[in-house]
Design a protein around this motif. Structure first.
Motif, short mmCIF file in Angstrom:
data_model
loop_
_atom_site.label_atom_id
_atom_site.label_comp_id
_atom_site.label_asym_id
_atom_site.label_seq_id
_atom_site.Cartn_x
_atom_site.Cartn_y
_atom_site.Cartn_z
N GLY A 193 24.78 20.08 -3.04
CA GLY A 193 23.93 18.88 -3.06
C GLY A 193 23.13 18.78 -1.78
N PRO A 194 22.17 17.88 -1.77
CA PRO A 194 21.37 17.71 -0.56
C PRO A 194 22.16 16.98 0.53
N GLY A 195 21.95 17.36 1.77
CA GLY A 195 22.53 16.61 2.87
C GLY A 195 21.75 15.31 3.02
N PHE A 196 22.42 14.25 3.44
CA PHE A 196 21.69 13.00 3.60
C PHE A 196 22.37 12.12 4.63
N ALA A 197 21.62 11.14 5.09
CA ALA A 197 22.12 10.11 5.98
C ALA A 197 21.80 8.78 5.34
N GLN A 254 0.83 -1.21 0.00
CA GLN A 254 0.00 0.00 0.00
C GLN A 254 0.86 1.26 0.00
N LEU A 255 1.97 1.24 0.76
CA LEU A 255 2.87 2.40 0.80
C LEU A 255 3.50 2.62 -0.58
N GLN A 256 3.92 1.54 -1.21
CA GLN A 256 4.51 1.66 -2.54
C GLN A 256 3.49 2.23 -3.53
N GLY A 257 2.24 1.80 -3.42
CA GLY A 257 1.20 2.34 -4.29
C GLY A 257 0.98 3.83 -4.08
N LYS A 258 1.12 4.27 -2.85
CA LYS A 258 0.93 5.69 -2.52
C LYS A 258 2.09 6.54 -3.06
N TYR A 259 3.29 5.96 -3.12
CA TYR A 259 4.47 6.69 -3.57
C TYR A 259 5.01 6.07 -4.85
N SER A 260 4.19 6.07 -5.87
CA SER A 260 4.57 5.51 -7.17
C SER A 260 5.83 6.20 -7.70
N GLY A 261 6.75 5.43 -8.20
CA GLY A 261 7.99 6.00 -8.73
C GLY A 261 9.13 6.02 -7.73
N TYR A 262 8.83 5.85 -6.45
CA TYR A 262 9.88 5.80 -5.44
C TYR A 262 10.53 4.42 -5.48
N ALA A 263 11.81 4.35 -5.20
CA ALA A 263 12.54 3.08 -5.20
C ALA A 263 12.64 2.54 -3.78
N PHE A 264 12.20 1.30 -3.58
CA PHE A 264 12.30 0.60 -2.29
C PHE A 264 13.43 -0.40 -2.44
N SER A 265 14.51 -0.23 -1.67
CA SER A 265 15.70 -1.07 -1.85
C SER A 265 16.23 -1.56 -0.52
N GLY A 266 16.90 -2.71 -0.58
CA GLY A 266 17.55 -3.26 0.61
C GLY A 266 18.76 -2.45 1.01
N SER A 267 19.22 -2.67 2.21
CA SER A 267 20.37 -1.93 2.73
C SER A 267 21.09 -2.80 3.75
N ALA A 268 22.31 -3.16 3.49
CA ALA A 268 23.17 -3.90 4.42
C ALA A 268 22.70 -5.34 4.61
N GLN A 269 23.20 -5.98 5.64
CA GLN A 269 22.92 -7.39 5.92
C GLN A 269 21.78 -7.51 6.90
N ALA A 270 21.16 -8.69 6.94
CA ALA A 270 20.14 -8.99 7.95
C ALA A 270 20.84 -9.71 9.10
N ILE A 271 20.39 -9.45 10.31
CA ILE A 271 20.96 -10.12 11.48
C ILE A 271 19.89 -10.99 12.13
N PHE A 272 20.33 -12.13 12.67
CA PHE A 272 19.43 -13.05 13.34
C PHE A 272 19.24 -12.58 14.77
N VAL A 273 17.98 -12.49 15.20
CA VAL A 273 17.65 -12.05 16.55
C VAL A 273 16.85 -13.17 17.22
N ASN A 274 17.34 -13.64 18.36
CA ASN A 274 16.65 -14.68 19.12
C ASN A 274 16.77 -14.34 20.60
N CYS A 275 16.10 -13.29 21.01
CA CYS A 275 16.18 -12.79 22.38
C CYS A 275 14.82 -12.21 22.75
N ARG A 292 12.90 12.36 -7.43
CA ARG A 292 12.91 13.78 -7.82
C ARG A 292 13.85 14.60 -6.96
N LYS A 293 13.86 14.32 -5.67
CA LYS A 293 14.66 15.11 -4.74
C LYS A 293 15.98 14.44 -4.37
N GLY A 294 16.13 13.14 -4.66
CA GLY A 294 17.34 12.42 -4.27
C GLY A 294 17.42 12.18 -2.77
#
Length: 164
Positions: free
Chosen positions: A147-151, A67-88, A110-112
């Motif tokens: 350029g734009p500041g980013f994190a 639903q979020l992707q449908g609301k923001y058509s054209g935005y890129a949803f991408s992975g970032s870094a590794q997944a960690i196993f949590v068992n706590c 559009r805005k980067g």
């Protein structure tokens, strides 16, 4: 494994050959290597050993992200870094079961600008998404040369039962 032993990398032959690919999220389960290939839909592939091919592929959807992707058509949803196993159970009282924790980012073309989120997915196939956080409150670096500041969130680790 001795860290001084050389490791030979192989290109994976299970994605697209027609475009550059990045932002796959690696994780290990029962001694086997897997990758989240896509966040929406949530596509997870097992990497075969030795020849760069991929094995079993799992495909699920998480309705709030769709639903979020449908609301923001054209935005890129991408992975970032590794997944960690949590068992706590005491560390994650709102999800007291073994799971993986990963990051993804959404880019406004559009805005980067980037927005980062954490998400949890089930520890067993087909690895469906269980929860998605609110946007992570990262402090943006100061912009340089107009350029734009980013994190950018680029990794996760567990230390003393705390996620850092």
């Amino acid at each position: 494994r001795d860290p001084s032993d050389p490791t030979i990398g192989l290109p994976l032959k299970c994605g697209s050959d027609s475009r550059a690919e990045k932002n796959w999220i690696p994780f290990e389960r029962e001694g086997k290597l897997f990758f989240v290939y896509s966040v929406i839909p949530h596509v997870v592939m097992q990497a075969a050993t030795g020849d760069g091919t991929c094995g079993q592929k799992y495909n699920t959807n998480f309705l709030p992200l769709v639903q979020l992707q449908g609301k923001y058509s054209g935005y890129a949803f991408s992975g970032s870094a590794q997944a960690i196993f949590v068992n706590c159970n005491t560390c994650t009282p709102l999800l007291p079961e073994p799971h993986y924790l990963a990051l993804f980012h959404v880019k406004d073309p559009r805005k980067g600008e980037y927005a980062h989120f954490a998400y949890r997915f089930k520890a067993e196939p087909p690895f469906p998404i269980l929860q998605v956080s609110a946007q992570l409150p990262l402090m943006a670096a100061q912009a340089q040369e107009g350029g734009p500041g980013f994190a950018f969130a680029s990794g996760l680790a567990v230390k003393d039962n705390r996620i850092v």
